[in-house]
Enzyme design. Structure first.
Site, PDB file in Angstrom:
ATOM      1  N   ALA A 189       0.771  -1.249   0.000  1.00 63.52           N
ATOM      2  CA  ALA A 189       0.000   0.000   0.000  1.00 63.52           C
ATOM      3  C   ALA A 189       0.799   1.295   0.000  1.00 63.52           C
ATOM      4  O   ALA A 189       0.280   2.328  -0.412  1.00 63.52           O
ATOM      5  CB  ALA A 189      -0.965  -0.001   1.187  1.00 63.52           C
ATOM      6  N   LYS A 220      -3.223   4.246  -3.854  1.00 61.17           N
ATOM      7  CA  LYS A 220      -4.413   3.426  -4.106  1.00 61.17           C
ATOM      8  C   LYS A 220      -5.264   3.341  -2.836  1.00 61.17           C
ATOM      9  O   LYS A 220      -6.485   3.255  -2.913  1.00 61.17           O
ATOM     10  CB  LYS A 220      -4.015   2.039  -4.601  1.00 61.17           C
ATOM     11  CG  LYS A 220      -3.115   2.132  -5.825  1.00 61.17           C
ATOM     12  CD  LYS A 220      -3.483   1.277  -6.943  1.00 61.17           C
ATOM     13  CE  LYS A 220      -2.658   1.571  -8.182  1.00 61.17           C
ATOM     14  NZ  LYS A 220      -1.307   2.126  -8.002  1.00 61.17           N
ATOM     15  N   CYS A 271       3.574  -1.358 -12.626  1.00 60.43           N
ATOM     16  CA  CYS A 271       3.854  -0.211 -13.507  1.00 60.43           C
ATOM     17  C   CYS A 271       5.006  -0.602 -14.422  1.00 60.43           C
ATOM     18  O   CYS A 271       5.983   0.123 -14.556  1.00 60.43           O
ATOM     19  CB  CYS A 271       4.144   1.037 -12.698  1.00 60.43           C
ATOM     20  SG  CYS A 271       5.443   0.814 -11.499  1.00 60.43           S
ATOM     21  N   ASP A 314       4.025  -9.415   6.311  1.00 56.08           N
ATOM     22  CA  ASP A 314       4.426 -10.071   5.068  1.00 56.08           C
ATOM     23  C   ASP A 314       3.172 -10.699   4.437  1.00 56.08           C
ATOM     24  O   ASP A 314       2.305 -11.190   5.161  1.00 56.08           O
ATOM     25  CB  ASP A 314       5.458 -11.169   5.399  1.00 56.08           C
ATOM     26  CG  ASP A 314       6.016 -11.773   4.133  1.00 56.08           C
ATOM     27  OD1 ASP A 314       6.945 -11.163   3.583  1.00 56.08           O
ATOM     28  OD2 ASP A 314       5.501 -12.825   3.690  1.00 56.08           O
TER      29      ASP A 314
HETATM   30  N1  SAM Z   1       0.068   0.867  -3.998  1.00 57.82           N
HETATM   31  C1  SAM Z   1       1.016   1.940  -3.765  1.00 57.82           C
HETATM   32  C2  SAM Z   1       0.392   3.253  -4.173  1.00 57.82           C
HETATM   33  O1  SAM Z   1      -0.526   3.262  -4.985  1.00 57.82           O
HETATM   34  O2  SAM Z   1       0.810   4.295  -3.656  1.00 57.82           O
HETATM   35  C3  SAM Z   1       2.322   1.692  -4.473  1.00 57.82           C
HETATM   36  C4  SAM Z   1       2.908   0.364  -4.156  1.00 57.82           C
HETATM   37  S1  SAM Z   1       4.496   0.038  -4.816  1.00 57.82           S
HETATM   38  C5  SAM Z   1       4.165  -0.237  -6.468  1.00 57.82           C
HETATM   39  C6  SAM Z   1       4.825  -1.559  -4.189  1.00 57.82           C
HETATM   40  C7  SAM Z   1       4.972  -1.664  -2.696  1.00 57.82           C
HETATM   41  O3  SAM Z   1       5.244  -3.033  -2.369  1.00 57.82           O
HETATM   42  C8  SAM Z   1       6.108  -0.844  -2.104  1.00 57.82           C
HETATM   43  O4  SAM Z   1       5.621  -0.001  -1.094  1.00 57.82           O
HETATM   44  C9  SAM Z   1       7.066  -1.889  -1.525  1.00 57.82           C
HETATM   45  O5  SAM Z   1       7.663  -1.466  -0.321  1.00 57.82           O
HETATM   46  C10 SAM Z   1       6.144  -3.065  -1.289  1.00 57.82           C
HETATM   47  N2  SAM Z   1       6.876  -4.367  -1.264  1.00 57.82           N
HETATM   48  C11 SAM Z   1       8.177  -4.593  -1.532  1.00 57.82           C
HETATM   49  N3  SAM Z   1       8.471  -5.905  -1.377  1.00 57.82           N
HETATM   50  C12 SAM Z   1       7.328  -6.511  -1.021  1.00 57.82           C
HETATM   51  C13 SAM Z   1       6.987  -7.856  -0.707  1.00 57.82           C
HETATM   52  N4  SAM Z   1       7.884  -8.826  -0.774  1.00 57.82           N
HETATM   53  N5  SAM Z   1       5.714  -8.114  -0.360  1.00 57.82           N
HETATM   54  C14 SAM Z   1       4.802  -7.137  -0.327  1.00 57.82           C
HETATM   55  N6  SAM Z   1       5.052  -5.846  -0.621  1.00 57.82           N
HETATM   56  C15 SAM Z   1       6.314  -5.537  -0.958  1.00 57.82           C
END
Ligand code: SAM
Length: 451
Positions: A108, A113, A228, A158
């Site tokens: 998040a 989002k 993205c 997680d």
């Molecule tokens: N949904 C957010 C928004 O709209 O502002 C952007 C999310 S960004 C694309 C992906 C997120 O996944 C990051 O905040 C990152 O820290 C997190 N992330 C990284 N590794 C992850 C993992 N193994 N499991 C879940 N989330 C993870």
């Protein structure tokens, strides 16, 4: 051809050659700037071209210095890349906003989002915003608090931990960490970091994330996946993998806005946003439904403890944790929160509004960020120079009739709390969120307050 782009990346773009050239040109051009308005707090001041798939998304002619605009700090709008706002089209197109449901935004931070979801969902829907990376949870807390719409909680767990709440969520949004090809024109470092190996690593991590959260989705529930990035490995191939692994079916979307491309995988459809076709960055999304029959859910045991007399409203109540943290919570969520508290690493059971100590409520910043707070405090209206000083956490030399805590307001928008000591107003703006750069006092308002 854009020579700064890795050749292997260009070859991996799933487009015919002539379109690939147009995409490369678009990657070399200036990225559009867009914001999404918080319609609980503000309205757009001047007409501006709207984002086609979000009624409150707008393009701005140029990038303002958001940090110099008090309305940005008041949560009146959120600068958000336009393609990402497509989640609104999905939620409303599937009527997921019409009745209360349980929603998980799994990846998040920083909260684009999550704030979008909190605005569009039914007020009694429960939104759980989760971010596993500790340093990013604070950013999520900041943005959801400023947005000021209660009905959410924040966890730092997680994805695999969500197996502890089996078949709980009606909607799961997985905005997965990815190789970020779609953001190349905004972030030149992402180009230098690109490698086929990294794409493969991202694809495999995305599968792990999907597998981890899958048990938490209710049968009949919807999973919205997005990245993205352009490559098929992290997009269509992962959706195909999901369908191969689990009892799920793809959900097609109707009524696609112009420029959005439909891609296919097995029996499913993905939706692709390319910057040469639409005004936004590269983005992919696809939707699946979990098949099977739901187990009958037992009524939840327990509820969070509440304190009367803080909010005199049927829409929100004050829940207090064992540590004395007070959160604004939608009353219908008290039982759900007690359940999640046991299963997950719950960082915030709602919108943080203060502390409860020795039978007394000490409000903090969130109390004035809440759009529907009727917690009473004397108002102090400030001008642009004072607002920016306050947001930098500087004290303001003022003469006020009474000492005590004030709600600091600029142009009708609450900025935060300040304590008047008889000589100065001591800024109580959260230390970590303060403006650290030189702010421009040349004020160009983007929005106006509703009230
Ligand atoms: N949904 C957010 C928004 O709209 O502002 C952007 C999310 S960004 C694309 C992906 C997120 O996944 C990051 O905040 C990152 O820290 C997190 N992330 C990284 N590794 C992850 C993992 N193994 N499991 C879940 N989330 C993870």
């Amino acid at each position: 051809m854009n020579s700064s782009l890795p050749e292997a990346f260009v070859k991996s773009i799933p487009l015919p050659d002539d379109e690939r050239v147009r995409l490369e040109e678009a990657i070399g051009s200036k990225a559009p700037v867009s914001i999404r308005i918080n319609t609980k707090k503000a309205a757009l001041l001047k007409t501006s071209q709207g984002v086609p798939w979000h009624p409150h998304g707008y393009y701005l002619a140029e990038r303002p210095r958001f940090t110099s605009d008090p309305a940005f700090h008041a949560g009146a709008y959120y600068p958000q890349e336009a393609s990402s706002m497509f989640l609104y089209h999905i939620v409303t197109g599937m009527q997921l906003h019409e009745a209360p449901i349980n929603v998980l935004d799994l990846c998040a931070a920083p909260g684009g989002k999550s704030t979008l979801l909190r605005s569009v969902l039914h007020p009694e829907s429960f939104l759980l915003a989760n971010e596993v990376v500790g340093s990013r949870v604070n950013l999520l807390e900041e943005n959801l608090t400023k947005w000021g719409i209660p009905g959410f909680a924040i966890t730092q767990s997680d994805p695999s931990r969500f197996a502890r709440v089996p078949e709980f969520f009606d909607l799961v949004v997985v905005d997965a960490p990815c190789s970020g090809e779609g953001l190349f024109r905004k972030d030149i470092n992402a180009v230098n970091e690109w490698s086929q190996q990294n794409v493969e690593m991202c694809a495999s991590r995305q599968q792990q994330i999907l597998a981890g959260v899958w048990p938490a989705l209710k049968p009949g529930g919807i999973l919205v996946y997005s990245t993205c990035t352009f490559n098929e490995l992290e997009n269509e191939a992962n959706m195909q993998w999901l369908l191969d692994q689990y009892n799920a079916e793809p959900v097609p979307l109707g009524n696609l806005p112009e420029g959005v491309i439909e891609s296919t995988y097995g029996g499913g459809k993905g939706y692709r946003f390319f910057p040469h076709r639409i005004r936004g960055e590269g983005f992919f999304t696809a939707i699946v439904r979990k098949n099977g029959n739901s187990r009958e859910s037992k009524p939840e045991k327990g509820r969070l403890q509440t304190i009367d007399g803080i909010f005199d409203s049927p829409e929100i109540t004050a829940a207090v944790s064992d540590a004395g943290d007070v959160h604004a919570v939608v009353p219908a969520h008290l039982a759900v929160l007690a359940k999640l508290q046991k299963a997950l690493n719950l960082r915030h059971a709602g919108l943080p509004v203060g502390k409860w100590s020795k039978g007394q409520f000490k409000p903090n910043h969130g109390i004035v960020m809440l759009y529907n707070s009727i917690f009473r405090l004397p108002l102090l209206t400030v001008n642009i120079e004072q607002a920016l000083s306050y947001l930098k956490r500087e004290d303001l030399g003022l003469s006020l009739p009474e000492r005590g805590v004030y709600k600091v307001v600029f142009e009708g928008l609450a900025l935060g709390l300040g304590r008047y000591d008889g000589h100065r107003l001591l800024s109580q703006y959260p230390m970590d969120w303060r403006i650290r750069t030189a702010a421009s006092t040349e004020y160009r308002p983007i929005v106006k307050a509703l009230h």
